[in-house]
Design a protein around this motif. Structure first.
Motif, PDB file in Angstrom:
ATOM      1  N   LEU A  73       0.839  -1.189   0.000  1.00 14.15           N
ATOM      2  CA  LEU A  73       0.000   0.000   0.000  1.00 14.15           C
ATOM      3  C   LEU A  73       0.880   1.247   0.000  1.00 14.15           C
ATOM      4  N   VAL A  74       0.564   2.165  -0.895  1.00 11.77           N
ATOM      5  CA  VAL A  74       1.315   3.408  -1.008  1.00 11.77           C
ATOM      6  C   VAL A  74       0.545   4.570  -0.378  1.00 11.77           C
ATOM      7  N   ALA A  75      -0.734   4.680  -0.722  1.00  8.26           N
ATOM      8  CA  ALA A  75      -1.533   5.806  -0.226  1.00  8.26           C
ATOM      9  C   ALA A  75      -3.007   5.436  -0.271  1.00  8.26           C
ATOM     10  N   ARG A  76      -3.778   6.090   0.583  1.00  8.87           N
ATOM     11  CA  ARG A  76      -5.213   5.831   0.666  1.00  8.87           C
ATOM     12  C   ARG A  76      -5.946   7.151   0.860  1.00  8.87           C
ATOM     13  N   ILE A  77      -7.088   7.271   0.201  1.00  9.15           N
ATOM     14  CA  ILE A  77      -7.950   8.432   0.391  1.00  9.15           C
ATOM     15  C   ILE A  77      -9.369   7.941   0.579  1.00  9.15           C
ATOM     16  N   ARG A  78     -10.054   8.528   1.547  1.00  6.81           N
ATOM     17  CA  ARG A  78     -11.412   8.114   1.882  1.00  6.81           C
ATOM     18  C   ARG A  78     -12.337   9.330   1.913  1.00  6.81           C
ATOM     19  N   ARG A  79     -13.595   9.081   1.680  1.00  4.23           N
ATOM     20  CA  ARG A  79     -14.569  10.164   1.815  1.00  4.23           C
ATOM     21  C   ARG A  79     -14.611  10.583   3.282  1.00  4.23           C
ATOM     22  N   GLY A  80     -14.315  11.806   3.528  1.00  2.00           N
ATOM     23  CA  GLY A  80     -14.414  12.324   4.874  1.00  2.00           C
ATOM     24  C   GLY A  80     -13.409  11.780   5.860  1.00  2.00           C
ATOM     25  N   GLY A  81     -12.380  11.116   5.363  1.00  2.00           N
ATOM     26  CA  GLY A  81     -11.413  10.530   6.271  1.00  2.00           C
ATOM     27  C   GLY A  81     -10.019  11.061   6.030  1.00  2.00           C
ATOM     28  N   PRO A  82      -9.087  10.685   6.876  1.00  4.05           N
ATOM     29  CA  PRO A  82      -7.710  11.170   6.709  1.00  4.05           C
ATOM     30  C   PRO A  82      -7.021  10.493   5.524  1.00  4.05           C
ATOM     31  N   LEU A  83      -5.956  11.108   5.086  1.00  3.94           N
ATOM     32  CA  LEU A  83      -5.117  10.516   4.060  1.00  3.94           C
ATOM     33  C   LEU A  83      -4.071   9.632   4.739  1.00  3.94           C
ATOM     34  N   ASP A  84      -3.764   8.529   4.102  1.00  2.30           N
ATOM     35  CA  ASP A  84      -2.755   7.624   4.639  1.00  2.30           C
ATOM     36  C   ASP A  84      -1.648   7.438   3.613  1.00  2.30           C
ATOM     37  N   TYR A  85      -0.423   7.368   4.110  1.00  9.33           N
ATOM     38  CA  TYR A  85       0.731   7.168   3.241  1.00  9.33           C
ATOM     39  C   TYR A  85       1.671   6.145   3.857  1.00  9.33           C
ATOM     40  N   ILE A 116      -1.786  12.122  -2.512  1.00  9.04           N
ATOM     41  CA  ILE A 116      -2.986  11.541  -3.109  1.00  9.04           C
ATOM     42  C   ILE A 116      -4.097  12.587  -3.052  1.00  9.04           C
ATOM     43  N   SER A 117      -4.881  12.662  -4.112  1.00 11.46           N
ATOM     44  CA  SER A 117      -5.975  13.608  -4.167  1.00 11.46           C
ATOM     45  C   SER A 117      -7.093  13.026  -5.018  1.00 11.46           C
ATOM     46  N   ARG A 118      -8.236  13.694  -5.011  1.00  8.03           N
ATOM     47  CA  ARG A 118      -9.384  13.173  -5.753  1.00  8.03           C
ATOM     48  C   ARG A 118     -10.256  14.310  -6.243  1.00  8.03           C
ATOM     49  N   ASP A 119     -11.127  13.973  -7.171  1.00  8.77           N
ATOM     50  CA  ASP A 119     -12.149  14.931  -7.535  1.00  8.77           C
ATOM     51  C   ASP A 119     -13.314  14.771  -6.567  1.00  8.77           C
ATOM     52  N   HIS A 120     -14.297  15.676  -6.656  1.00 11.26           N
ATOM     53  CA  HIS A 120     -15.386  15.672  -5.690  1.00 11.26           C
ATOM     54  C   HIS A 120     -16.167  14.362  -5.721  1.00 11.26           C
ATOM     55  N   ALA A 121     -16.372  13.828  -6.903  1.00  9.19           N
ATOM     56  CA  ALA A 121     -17.173  12.609  -7.032  1.00  9.19           C
ATOM     57  C   ALA A 121     -16.393  11.356  -6.693  1.00  9.19           C
ATOM     58  N   MET A 122     -15.110  11.484  -6.506  1.00 10.34           N
ATOM     59  CA  MET A 122     -14.230  10.355  -6.211  1.00 10.34           C
ATOM     60  C   MET A 122     -14.188   9.362  -7.353  1.00 10.34           C
ATOM     61  N   ARG A 123     -14.409   9.852  -8.552  1.00  9.64           N
ATOM     62  CA  ARG A 123     -14.259   9.005  -9.726  1.00  9.64           C
ATOM     63  C   ARG A 123     -12.892   9.180 -10.374  1.00  9.64           C
ATOM     64  N   LYS A 124     -12.181  10.195  -9.954  1.00 16.12           N
ATOM     65  CA  LYS A 124     -10.804  10.378 -10.405  1.00 16.12           C
ATOM     66  C   LYS A 124      -9.938  10.579  -9.174  1.00 16.12           C
ATOM     67  N   VAL A 125      -8.927   9.747  -9.066  1.00 14.97           N
ATOM     68  CA  VAL A 125      -7.987   9.849  -7.950  1.00 14.97           C
ATOM     69  C   VAL A 125      -6.597   9.946  -8.539  1.00 14.97           C
ATOM     70  N   PHE A 126      -5.804  10.823  -7.956  1.00 14.52           N
ATOM     71  CA  PHE A 126      -4.485  11.112  -8.494  1.00 14.52           C
ATOM     72  C   PHE A 126      -3.410  10.783  -7.460  1.00 14.52           C
ATOM     73  N   LEU A 127      -2.257  10.464  -7.962  1.00 16.51           N
ATOM     74  CA  LEU A 127      -1.094  10.279  -7.096  1.00 16.51           C
ATOM     75  C   LEU A 127       0.029  11.116  -7.690  1.00 16.51           C
ATOM     76  N   GLN A 128       0.310  12.233  -7.053  1.00 18.77           N
ATOM     77  CA  GLN A 128       1.420  13.081  -7.464  1.00 18.77           C
ATOM     78  C   GLN A 128       2.676  12.564  -6.785  1.00 18.77           C
ATOM     79  N   MET A 129       3.640  12.216  -7.592  1.00 10.95           N
ATOM     80  CA  MET A 129       4.873  11.629  -7.078  1.00 10.95           C
ATOM     81  C   MET A 129       6.031  12.547  -7.404  1.00 10.95           C
ATOM     82  N   ASN A 130       6.643  13.092  -6.388  1.00  9.54           N
ATOM     83  CA  ASN A 130       7.778  14.004  -6.553  1.00  9.54           C
ATOM     84  C   ASN A 130       9.038  13.382  -5.982  1.00  9.54           C
ATOM     85  N   ASN A 131      10.153  13.923  -6.392  1.00 11.72           N
ATOM     86  CA  ASN A 131      11.452  13.450  -5.894  1.00 11.72           C
ATOM     87  C   ASN A 131      11.545  11.925  -5.972  1.00 11.72           C
TER      88      ASN A 131
END
Length: 116
Positions: free
Chosen positions: A48-60, A70-85
């Motif tokens: 597991l790398v990252a988790r996003i939940r409706r109304g919950g904390p982000l986990d990494y 990790i981020s998402r659109d409002h509908a949670m139909r698109k979830v993104f993982l921005q990876m830097n460095n």
């Protein structure tokens, strides 16, 4: 049913960035309540790398904290993982996993290679 499609993988040099996308479709995609990003490196178990939940904390995972977001659109139909460095050890196939009240679904994965 939920279908997941990941994209955004590729070859990047150490220190570079990539943005992965996970797009959900299907009749119950509006019921997704959590999305996770996993990765599997050659010869290693999927982790597991990252988790996003409706109304919950982000986990990494500890190994990506401060570098991945990790981020998402409002509908949670698109979830993104921005990876830097990015580091060589981030090389893996990255999968998204979506949870609905009826169970989970996996995408097919997108390959990320970090190499100079």
């Amino acid at each position: 049913q939920v279908q997941l499609v990941e994209s955004g993988g590729g070859l990047v040099q150490p220190g570079g960035s990539l943005r992965l996308s996970c797009v959900a479709s299907g009749s119950v995609s509006a019921s997704i309540n959590a999305v996770e990003w996993y990765r599997q490196a050659p010869g290693k178990e999927r982790e597991l790398v990252a988790r996003i939940r409706r109304g919950g904390p982000l986990d990494y995972a500890d190994s990506v904290k401060g570098r991945f977001t990790i981020s998402r659109d409002h509908a949670m139909r698109k979830v993104f993982l921005q990876m830097n460095n990015l580091k060589n050890e981030d090389t893996a196939v990255y999968y998204c996993r979506a949870w609905t009240p009826w169970g989970d679904r996996w995408g097919q994965g997108t390959r990320v290679t970090v190499s100079s």
